[in-house]
Design an enzyme around this catalytic site. Structure first.
Site, mmCIF file in Angstrom:
data_model
loop_
_atom_site.group_PDB
_atom_site.id
_atom_site.type_symbol
_atom_site.label_atom_id
_atom_site.label_comp_id
_atom_site.label_asym_id
_atom_site.label_seq_id
_atom_site.Cartn_x
_atom_site.Cartn_y
_atom_site.Cartn_z
ATOM 1 N N GLU A 95 0.824 -1.209 0.000
ATOM 2 C CA GLU A 95 0.000 0.000 0.000
ATOM 3 C C GLU A 95 0.856 1.255 0.000
ATOM 4 O O GLU A 95 2.001 1.259 0.450
ATOM 5 C CB GLU A 95 -0.964 -0.012 1.180
ATOM 6 C CG GLU A 95 -0.304 -0.061 2.537
ATOM 7 C CD GLU A 95 -1.339 -0.117 3.655
ATOM 8 O OE1 GLU A 95 -1.920 -1.186 3.860
ATOM 9 O OE2 GLU A 95 -1.543 0.903 4.316
ATOM 10 N N CYS A 108 3.481 8.481 0.800
ATOM 11 C CA CYS A 108 4.119 7.582 1.745
ATOM 12 C C CYS A 108 4.267 6.237 1.050
ATOM 13 O O CYS A 108 3.269 5.641 0.634
ATOM 14 C CB CYS A 108 3.238 7.463 2.997
ATOM 15 S SG CYS A 108 3.836 6.240 4.175
ATOM 16 N N CYS A 115 6.981 -7.070 6.825
ATOM 17 C CA CYS A 115 8.105 -6.551 7.601
ATOM 18 C C CYS A 115 8.472 -7.583 8.661
ATOM 19 O O CYS A 115 7.600 -8.309 9.142
ATOM 20 C CB CYS A 115 7.683 -5.242 8.276
ATOM 21 S SG CYS A 115 8.985 -4.441 9.241
ATOM 22 N N CYS A 119 7.333 -4.714 15.492
ATOM 23 C CA CYS A 119 6.852 -3.686 16.434
ATOM 24 C C CYS A 119 5.431 -4.046 16.872
ATOM 25 O O CYS A 119 4.579 -4.386 16.046
ATOM 26 C CB CYS A 119 6.881 -2.304 15.785
ATOM 27 S SG CYS A 119 8.555 -1.772 15.394
ATOM 28 N N CYS A 122 2.137 -2.355 15.343
ATOM 29 C CA CYS A 122 2.116 -2.101 13.896
ATOM 30 C C CYS A 122 1.471 -3.248 13.125
ATOM 31 O O CYS A 122 1.813 -4.417 13.326
ATOM 32 C CB CYS A 122 3.544 -1.870 13.410
ATOM 33 S SG CYS A 122 3.648 -1.579 11.636
#
Ligand code: SAH
Length: 354
Positions: A95, A108, A115, A119, A122
């Site tokens: 995205e 962005c 990932c 975290c 997230c």
């Protein structure tokens, strides 16, 4: 099996030139093709109308032309933020977000599909890392958004899904491509790269001589609290991460931006604001407070607005420059990997039903 075709959109002008000379083509042809790719952002070799049919055929045989396909678009009803879900050539999805600010349009972008940093708050990390994005897939997010919105993009933040310092070589390649004067010629000063703090690559980044703004995802004023929110803090001590930021400032003269997502009861007390103030006092920096965007997979809650304002006030006592991030596109789940995650969840459900 034939050899995999090379990704021509990830090559620098110097590299395209070298390849063209090696196949007996003139140097100026390389410039023409590079301009088609990066200035006019074409998606097919056939669109390169000033390139001979013969050369276009050769290009077709030897290279692939990476482009992204729009899968979904969500436009905010509150502001002009637009969120795009794009399919990569291998059908993985990423995205990107288009935002309008007074000072210009900003995008962005994602640097990885998924990932592996983990975290806790997230959404992008919940399914782990699928793969790194190529430089072409990073520039394409900007090129497609310019095409689809008809708007020019002047600022880029590498703050979408992924950890850019975990995809270092492609990140550097991307920065050179997007700033190439023969392409978009975007000013590197208008680009921000955000990292969770991978120390050795932050130091390497400082040596590249690129005037990019570095943002550090800090999120806590000490190692203990930081480890609770960010597993990467087990690998790097806070003092080493901050030393790498100081080094970046020393080398580039670019003021560091510290990101601090406020999570109720986790990192938003007055004592934590004071500890953060003491930690950053005297540094030429900027703190960006982000009221955490709750995700359904976790219990984390946003700090109250009163707490956020209070946190800022305490920090300002240490002469620190503080902003509170405006929540653009809150109604379209514009926070950090939520659209991609909901898309993947949905395909899973549909897959099960089929
Ligand atoms: N991996 C990089 C860049 C991507 S995340 C990094 O860690 O900096 C961009 C920023 O959004 C980071 O500061 C990240 O910690 C923050 N973030 C991620 N999910 C969030 C959420 N649900 N609410 C608020 N901030 C979030």
């Amino acid at each position: 099996m034939g050899e995999e075709k090379k990704d021509i959109k990830s090559l620098s002008l110097a590299e395209v030139t070298e390849e063209f000379l090696a196949m007996g083509e003139k140097k100026f042809r390389a410039l023409q093709v590079f301009e088609w790719l990066h200035k006019r952002s074409v998606t097919e070799f056939g669109q390169m109308t000033n390139v001979s049919a013969g050369l276009r055929e050769t290009l077709e045989k030897q290279y692939k032309l990476v482009s992204l396909r729009e899968v979904r678009r969500l436009a905010s009803a509150q502001d002009e933020t637009v969120k795009f879900l794009f399919a990569l050539p291998d059908d993985k999805v990423i995205e990107s977000v288009f935002m309008k600010y007074k000072h210009g349009n900003s995008v962005c972008i994602s640097s990885q599909a998924g990932c592996r940093m983990g975290c806790r708050f997230c959404a992008s990390t919940l399914g782990g890392l699928e793969r790194n994005l190529t430089a072409s897939e990073m520039v394409e997010q900007i090129y497609r958004i310019q095409e689809l919105t008809g708007e020019r993009v002047s600022n880029v933040v590498v703050m979408g899904t992924g950890e850019p310092m975990d995809n270092y070589d492609n990140l550097i390649r991307f920065l050179h491509l997007i700033s190439a004067p023969e392409g978009q010629g975007m000013s590197l000063r208008n680009i921000t790269v955000s990292t969770c703090g991978i120390v050795e690559n932050m130091r390497r980044f400082a040596e590249e001589g690129l005037p990019v703004t570095l943002a550090l995802s800090l999120h806590a004023p000490n190692d203990e609290a930081r480890k609770r929110l960010m597993p990467v803090a087990n690998r790097y001590a806070l003092k080493d991460v901050l030393a790498a930021c100081d080094y970046y400032f020393k080398k580039t003269g670019r003021r560091i931006s510290y990101e601090y997502s406020l999570v109720a009861g986790e990192n938003d007390t007055e004592a934590e604001a004071d500890a953060l103030g003491k930690l950053l006092k005297g540094k030429n920096c900027h703190v960006n407070l982000i009221p955490v965007n709750p995700i359904k997979e976790r219990e984390y809650k946003q700090s109250s607005f009163k707490n956020v304002l209070n946190f800022r006030k305490r920090l300002e006592k240490y002469n620190i420059n503080v902003t509170i991030r405006r929540e653009l596109g809150a109604d379209i789940g514009a926070a950090c990997g939520q659209l991609r995650k909901s898309h993947l969840d949905l395909s899973e459900i549909q897959g099960e039903e089929a």
